[in-house]
Scaffold this motif. Sequence first.
Motif, short mmCIF file in Angstrom:
data_model
loop_
_atom_site.label_atom_id
_atom_site.label_comp_id
_atom_site.label_asym_id
_atom_site.label_seq_id
_atom_site.Cartn_x
_atom_site.Cartn_y
_atom_site.Cartn_z
N ILE A 230 46.35 38.02 37.61
CA ILE A 230 45.39 39.08 37.34
C ILE A 230 44.14 38.52 36.67
CG2 ILE A 230 45.01 41.19 35.98
CD1 ILE A 230 47.96 41.87 36.48
N SER A 231 44.34 37.54 35.80
CA SER A 231 43.20 36.91 35.14
C SER A 231 42.31 36.18 36.13
CB SER A 231 43.71 35.94 34.07
OG SER A 231 42.63 35.23 33.49
N GLN A 234 40.92 38.93 38.80
CA GLN A 234 40.31 40.11 38.16
C GLN A 234 40.70 41.41 38.86
OE1 GLN A 234 38.29 40.04 35.19
NE2 GLN A 234 39.38 38.08 35.25
N ARG A 235 41.90 41.41 39.37
CA ARG A 235 42.53 42.59 40.01
C ARG A 235 41.63 43.29 41.01
NH1 ARG A 235 43.52 47.86 40.17
NH2 ARG A 235 45.66 48.52 40.45
N ARG A 236 41.96 43.11 42.25
CA ARG A 236 41.23 43.78 43.32
C ARG A 236 41.50 45.26 43.29
NH1 ARG A 236 42.12 45.23 48.60
NH2 ARG A 236 40.38 44.91 50.05
#
Length: 435
Positions: A230-231, A234-236
């Motif tokens: 996630i880092s 940056q989470r789609r």
Amino acid sequence: MSDLFASAGLPDERRPLADRLRPQTLAEVTGQGHLTGPDGALTRMIDSGSLGSMIFWGPPGTGKTTMARLLSNATDLYFDQISAVFSGVADLKKVFESARMRRGQGRQTLLFVDEIHRFNRSQQDSFLPVMEDGTIVLVGATTENPSFELNAALLSRARVLTFRPHDEASLEELLKRAEALLEKPLPLDETARATLIGMADGDGRAVLTLAEEVWRAARNGEILDTEGLISVVQRRAPIYDKGQDGHYNLISALHKSVRGSDPDAALYYLCRMLDAGEDPLFLGRRLVRMAVEDIGLADPQALVVCNAAKDAYDFLGSPEGELAFANAVVYLATAPKSNAVYKAYKAAVIAAKQNGSLLPPKHILNAPTKLMSKEGYGDGYRYDHDEPDAFSGQDYFPEKIGRQKFYEPPDRGFEREINKRLDYWSKLRRERNGG
């Protein structure tokens, strides 16, 4: 075989991974077995040696453009492509003229139109003559429901083929192909790999793009867990366009879960919509609609709760106000259900349209002038509050149609009490009218 879709002038290592992994044959297409399998619709068309015009309907990243190119190659049709976003009437005229010239030379054109729903009605109509005379085989691609966005005349001349979002197995297959091509494993642990697949939201292009970001970011020998993934990416954001089918599909799922008295499923779909950035005002409106359509008078408090939830969200904002929506959703899902008023309203609307010119009976009309009094307006009206049990039992429908029955409450929730009242009044009406 040469790469049919290679980005012009770029060496393989600099081309996006999704581009390098584009299928070169129908057999390599993943996730659309209902179209490309042995008995698939497209397979049968190719086997017959003849293509008809088609509309490809499905979410992004499911292979619509790739499929159109593969069809052209398999049938030896000249491939031409335009996008409705960047094309106008002048562009269409040029494309049609070029196709007519090729037809005169004995070669038909497969015209692929991306986002065809963005053409207006008259532009869509311009395709009809060149489709009918065989100048082009039209393959239109759309992410929106063709039933709503395309002309009926166009739809009548083209077959709609539905492209499905990739499932987990299909996306996993794409990741394995990418690993084989690059000759290295994706540096994610098992949980993070499953998370990446979930982030792709059924989009094949997205899962490869996300994987490419991971390969670029991971250090030598590093294996990322879910937090690290996630880092890095940056989470789609979920694929969810508030003007497109994702929006309507999820609100439909939420509504039906409430109607089906499943609070857990209802909460799940509420959270998906909130996570995707749905307009809170839209959600508030839909909850109010559920209260009046599916709960109705079985629990009159449902409407109060939903209006209160909307006001609470306005007061608290996000994210605190989202809990008010959650309360409302659970209340609606667990409330007794009745669509009796909804059905009564629809029946009354039909009756009103069919008998809209009929006057009410004169005895219930006011007589503000002497002339109207002379004509009998108000004659015989009985004031219910002066009658025994505050009930006169008069008829209020126009005489021509007589009494009608629209509202038939079930014996559930508060409507059980309403039923008792209606039965009591019906008994009194019969007694006082000699019935």
